[in-house]
Design a protein around this motif. Structure first.
Motif, short mmCIF file in Angstrom:
data_model
loop_
_atom_site.label_atom_id
_atom_site.label_comp_id
_atom_site.label_asym_id
_atom_site.label_seq_id
_atom_site.Cartn_x
_atom_site.Cartn_y
_atom_site.Cartn_z
N ALA A 24 0.75 -1.04 -0.06
CA ALA A 24 0.11 0.01 -0.11
C ALA A 24 0.69 1.33 0.10
N SER A 25 1.88 1.26 -0.83
CA SER A 25 2.48 2.39 -0.86
C SER A 25 3.21 3.11 0.48
N ASP A 26 3.63 4.41 0.41
CA ASP A 26 4.08 5.08 1.54
C ASP A 26 2.90 5.04 2.54
N GLU A 73 1.13 3.79 7.82
CA GLU A 73 0.03 3.24 8.84
C GLU A 73 0.47 1.93 9.69
N MET A 74 1.50 1.12 9.02
CA MET A 74 2.16 -0.12 9.82
C MET A 74 2.58 0.59 10.90
N ASP A 133 -5.41 10.22 11.92
CA ASP A 133 -5.37 8.89 12.19
C ASP A 133 -5.18 8.48 13.78
N ILE A 134 -4.23 9.58 14.03
CA ILE A 134 -3.71 9.28 15.42
C ILE A 134 -4.75 9.63 16.31
N VAL A 135 -5.65 10.77 16.15
CA VAL A 135 -6.59 11.33 16.93
C VAL A 135 -7.91 10.65 16.97
#
Length: 372
Positions: free
Chosen positions: A70-72, A77-78, A104-106
């Motif tokens: 899934a690219s950068d 995300e990993m 993503d984080i919040v």
């Protein structure tokens, strides 16, 4: 007057980016096509993608490189889903993709103690506010704003938290202080002009130690898992990918790495990109209707060069359409979330002569849309 000379290669997109000069798909080594990625020949090619990346970039001993899905975005995300949680988090955003990691984080991981340090397009946030007792997530280069961090002086060597860097439009183009980056991610489709769909994940020994000592409280999809029974899956960093990669894309990436070698290594491709930026800088300095979106010259990106124009948003779109209709430059409009303007890729796969041929067309297009 309308210029008569056009770039030989009109591809100035900021992703996927132009293929390298002299690229010929028929010259790729394609003996892996139709073979399993788990065969000896498949694993060898994938292993080379990892080891050659480490060698050419000059990564410190103990750093590991993996090809991931899934690219950068997949690589980032990993890292976020696998590593974050045991400490507070500082996350920096000054353009679209940094803001994506904030979300993503919040809003997805819903971590407590998140410190968002942001800034509008064109400037960096205050790096002095970053607390390295926390884990710190940031892009090195703002691909949609043309604003980069100028160096790694602000990252302490004795940091307690991990530094997690989205470096997709910086790796192979900008000097990166690898000893200060615990996680770095990039994709083939950016600076080396490779194909999309695959990400590269670089981990320091400190990041590996976190993976082996911390288990996130949330479920991890298979494509994010880097440990088994509390130990790093070392085979992942030797070409044993989590899911099935495109072996054609792998061959394309190995070709790009060989090109870097043929030029003299990573310093040579960084120099090409810097020279391309200088061409744009000289042009901007002599035309008062065009400016860098980056307000501080020290933060100007030498890959995704973002420019603002002294015309309306509609006139910017007209200019872009005029230039594309002439077959001079494709995909040079600003990113959809960014201020209206131009975004011209200046990475190493772009020839200086093509940039020089493009600039008179910008003058022509500006004259066309501003004619009364």
């Amino acid at each position: 007057m309308q210029p008569t000379v056009k770039p030989q290669n009109p591809h100035f997109s900021s992703g996927p980016c132009s293929k390298r000069p002299g690229y010929d798909v028929s010259k790729l080594q394609l003996d892996t096509l139709g073979r399993s990625h788990r065969s000896a020949i498949g694993k060898k090619a994938l292993g080379l993608a990892c080891s050659e990346t480490a060698r050419i970039l000059g990564l410190p001993a103990g750093y590991r490189v993996a090809v991931v899905p899934a690219s950068d975005t997949g690589a980032v995300e990993m890292a976020l889903w696998s590593l974050l949680g045991p400490r507070g988090v500082d996350v920096l955003a000054w353009e679209t993709f940094g803001a994506t990691w904030v979300n993503d984080i919040v809003n997805q991981l819903k971590l407590p103690g998140v410190n968002v340090i942001d800034a509008p397009y064109g400037v960096l946030p205050d790096l002095g506010r970053v607390n390295f007792d926390n884990d710190v997530v940031f892009p090195w280069n703002g691909t949609t704003s043309g604003v980069k961090v100028p160096n790694g002086d602000w990252i302490p060597s004795d940091r307690a938290g991990l530094s997690i860097c989205d470096a997709t439009s910086a790796v192979f183009a900008m000097e990166l202080p690898w000893d200060k980056l615990d996680v770095a991610t990039f994709s083939w489709q950016k600076v080396l002009g490779g194909e999309g769909g695959h990400g590269m994940l670089v981990l320091s020994p400190r990041a590996v130690a976190r993976l082996e000592s911390y288990t996130p409280p949330w479920p991890l999809p298979k494509i994010f898992r880097m440990t088994a029974n509390g130990k790093l899956m070392e085979s992942l960093f030797q070409g044993d990918t989590i899911n099935t990669p495109s072996m054609l894309c792998v061959a394309d990436y190995l070709d790009a790495l060989a090109w870097v070698d043929s030029l003299g290594g990573v310093q040579a491709v960084m120099a090409r990109s810097q020279a391309n930026l200088k061409i744009i800088e000289d042009f901007v300095a002599t035309h008062d209707w065009i400016s860098f979106l980056a307000q501080d010259p020290a933060t100007r990106s030498n890959t995704s060069v973002c420019l603002t124009l002294a015309v309306s948003d509609a006139q910017v779109k007209q200019m872009v359409a005029l230039i594309e209709a002439q077959g001079v430059a494709y995909d040079i409009g600003a990113y959809k979330d960014a201020p209206a303007g131009l975004r011209i890729w200046c990475g190493a796969t772009v020839d200086a002569a093509d940039l020089q041929a493009l600039l008179p067309w910008l003058v022509w297009a500006y004259a066309q849309v501003t004619a009364t």
